[in-house]
Scaffold this motif. Structure first.
Motif, PDB file in Angstrom:
ATOM      1  N   LYS A  29       9.163  -4.179   6.095  1.00  0.00           N
ATOM      2  CA  LYS A  29       7.743  -4.011   6.435  1.00  0.00           C
ATOM      3  C   LYS A  29       7.220  -2.654   5.955  1.00  0.00           C
ATOM      4  O   LYS A  29       6.137  -2.555   5.420  1.00  0.00           O
ATOM      5  CB  LYS A  29       7.564  -4.104   7.950  1.00  0.00           C
ATOM      6  CG  LYS A  29       7.918  -5.456   8.552  1.00  0.00           C
ATOM      7  CD  LYS A  29       7.792  -5.357  10.069  1.00  0.00           C
ATOM      8  CE  LYS A  29       8.081  -6.682  10.741  1.00  0.00           C
ATOM      9  NZ  LYS A  29       8.000  -6.563  12.208  1.00  0.00           N
ATOM     10  N   THR A  30       8.031  -1.603   6.198  1.00  0.00           N
ATOM     11  CA  THR A  30       7.632  -0.240   5.835  1.00  0.00           C
ATOM     12  C   THR A  30       8.814   0.514   5.255  1.00  0.00           C
ATOM     13  O   THR A  30       9.925   0.392   5.760  1.00  0.00           O
ATOM     14  CB  THR A  30       7.118   0.531   7.076  1.00  0.00           C
ATOM     15  OG1 THR A  30       6.118  -0.242   7.720  1.00  0.00           O
ATOM     16  CG2 THR A  30       6.527   1.872   6.692  1.00  0.00           C
TER      17      THR A  30
ATOM     18  N   LYS B 249       9.609   4.462   4.255  1.00  0.00           N
ATOM     19  CA  LYS B 249       9.124   5.846   4.289  1.00  0.00           C
ATOM     20  C   LYS B 249      10.215   6.714   3.683  1.00  0.00           C
ATOM     21  O   LYS B 249      11.356   6.680   4.138  1.00  0.00           O
ATOM     22  CB  LYS B 249       8.848   6.252   5.741  1.00  0.00           C
ATOM     23  CG  LYS B 249       8.143   7.580   5.898  1.00  0.00           C
ATOM     24  CD  LYS B 249       7.849   7.853   7.359  1.00  0.00           C
ATOM     25  CE  LYS B 249       7.253   9.241   7.526  1.00  0.00           C
ATOM     26  NZ  LYS B 249       7.052   9.592   8.924  1.00  0.00           N
TER      27      LYS B 249
ATOM     28  N   THR C  11       0.874  -1.180   0.000  1.00  0.00           N
ATOM     29  CA  THR C  11       0.000   0.000   0.000  1.00  0.00           C
ATOM     30  C   THR C  11       0.907   1.225   0.000  1.00  0.00           C
ATOM     31  O   THR C  11       1.954   1.214   0.654  1.00  0.00           O
ATOM     32  CB  THR C  11      -0.938   0.059   1.231  1.00  0.00           C
ATOM     33  OG1 THR C  11      -0.145   0.118   2.411  1.00  0.00           O
ATOM     34  CG2 THR C  11      -1.865  -1.142   1.281  1.00  0.00           C
TER      35      THR C  11
ATOM     36  N   SER D  17      -2.986   0.638  -3.614  1.00  0.00           N
ATOM     37  CA  SER D  17      -2.555  -0.657  -3.089  1.00  0.00           C
ATOM     38  C   SER D  17      -2.541  -1.655  -4.233  1.00  0.00           C
ATOM     39  O   SER D  17      -3.181  -1.448  -5.266  1.00  0.00           O
ATOM     40  CB  SER D  17      -3.490  -1.123  -1.972  1.00  0.00           C
ATOM     41  OG  SER D  17      -4.795  -1.298  -2.483  1.00  0.00           O
TER      42      SER D  17
ATOM     43  N   THR E 187       4.873   6.907   2.140  1.00  0.00           N
ATOM     44  CA  THR E 187       5.012   5.702   2.968  1.00  0.00           C
ATOM     45  C   THR E 187       4.495   4.488   2.204  1.00  0.00           C
ATOM     46  O   THR E 187       3.401   4.513   1.644  1.00  0.00           O
ATOM     47  CB  THR E 187       4.229   5.855   4.289  1.00  0.00           C
ATOM     48  OG1 THR E 187       4.722   7.009   4.972  1.00  0.00           O
ATOM     49  CG2 THR E 187       4.402   4.642   5.180  1.00  0.00           C
TER      50      THR E 187
ATOM     51  N   THR F   3      11.784  -0.030   7.849  1.00  0.00           N
ATOM     52  CA  THR F   3      11.559  -0.934   8.971  1.00  0.00           C
ATOM     53  C   THR F   3      11.672  -2.364   8.457  1.00  0.00           C
ATOM     54  O   THR F   3      10.995  -2.740   7.489  1.00  0.00           O
ATOM     55  CB  THR F   3      10.181  -0.694   9.612  1.00  0.00           C
ATOM     56  OG1 THR F   3      10.066   0.690   9.944  1.00  0.00           O
ATOM     57  CG2 THR F   3       9.991  -1.537  10.863  1.00  0.00           C
TER      58      THR F   3
ATOM     59  N   SER G   5       3.555  -6.332   2.693  1.00  0.00           N
ATOM     60  CA  SER G   5       3.124  -7.531   3.420  1.00  0.00           C
ATOM     61  C   SER G   5       3.135  -8.738   2.485  1.00  0.00           C
ATOM     62  O   SER G   5       3.231  -8.604   1.270  1.00  0.00           O
ATOM     63  CB  SER G   5       1.714  -7.334   3.992  1.00  0.00           C
ATOM     64  OG  SER G   5       0.800  -7.075   2.935  1.00  0.00           O
TER      65      SER G   5
ATOM     66  N   ASN H  50       3.816   0.426   2.745  1.00  0.00           N
ATOM     67  CA  ASN H  50       3.729  -0.725   3.639  1.00  0.00           C
ATOM     68  C   ASN H  50       3.738  -1.993   2.806  1.00  0.00           C
ATOM     69  O   ASN H  50       3.026  -2.079   1.801  1.00  0.00           O
ATOM     70  CB  ASN H  50       2.456  -0.661   4.485  1.00  0.00           C
ATOM     71  CG  ASN H  50       2.506   0.476   5.483  1.00  0.00           C
ATOM     72  OD1 ASN H  50       3.402   0.549   6.303  1.00  0.00           O
ATOM     73  ND2 ASN H  50       1.554   1.391   5.398  1.00  0.00           N
TER      74      ASN H  50
END
Length: 200
Positions: free
Chosen positions: A156-157, A159, A47, A56, A168, A148, A172, A170
């Motif tokens: 995971k993230t 930014k 996303t 997304s 940002t 991250t 998964s 994200n």
């Protein structure tokens, strides 16, 4: 004199700690790059929020190639050329994307850019680490990033800061997969009604 030598000692200690921290950050990113950059490829869900709006979708990666699919568009990138198919207008734009444009569509682009031109730092966070990248040349399109990363070395993230704000991403459901090179190039036969616009 004692005060001066104490200040000097503290400076040396802080430089040493910074160097260790940067070395740890690089080590984490090296391991993450090895996991993401496996020869066969990988796929994930993502996303995005920020500069390029909210979106997304899914992404497939192999080396510096990627294929991203969202409800609005499909993007193919073969390492040099990018094709963007806009579903609503049925247009395919061909371009040579900038570093920032690649990063906005490929959250794994950071695995190549961290090696040159960035100061690195890291701190422990729940379940992994947060790596901070700060461009030594602030004229770069990507000026700063926070990545991250989990203990399994899956990001995971991501930014990132550009001149007009933060984006940002994200990530998964990361899965290693063996992918064909052909999926990273636009095939006109699959989109017979598309209008192709070359923007290079």
């Amino acid at each position: 004199m004692k005060k001066l030598s104490l200040v000097f000692m503290l400076m040396l200690m802080s430089i040493s700690i910074y160097a260790q921290n940067a070395a740890q950050a690089r080590k984490i990113l090296d391991k993450t790059a090895a996991v993401i950059g496996r020869k066969g490829g990988a796929s994930a869900n993502f996303t995005v929020s920020g500069k390029y709006g909210n979106s997304s979708g899914t992404i497939s990666i192999k080396g510096n190639k990627f294929n991203a699919r969202t409800p609005q568009a499909v993007v193919w990138y073969d390492g040099k050329t990018q094709w963007t198919y806009m579903k609503k207008s049925q247009e395919v734009n061909i371009s040579t994307p900038t570093e920032a444009q690649q990063q906005s569509m490929n959250p794994y682009k950071f695995i190549n850019i961290y090696k040159n031109g960035f100061k690195l730092g890291v701190k422990n966070v729940s379940g992994g680490w947060q790596v901070h990248l700060y461009a030594t040349n602030q004229k770069r399109t990507i000026k700063e990033m926070y990545v991250t990363i989990g203990k399994n070395y899956y990001p995971k993230t991501i930014k990132m800061r550009q001149s007009n704000g933060w984006t940002t991403i994200n990530v998964s459901n990361f899965k290693p997969k063996n992918l064909s090179d052909s999926m990273f190039r636009f095939n006109a036969k699959d989109y017979p009604h598309a209008e192709v616009i070359d923007l290079r």
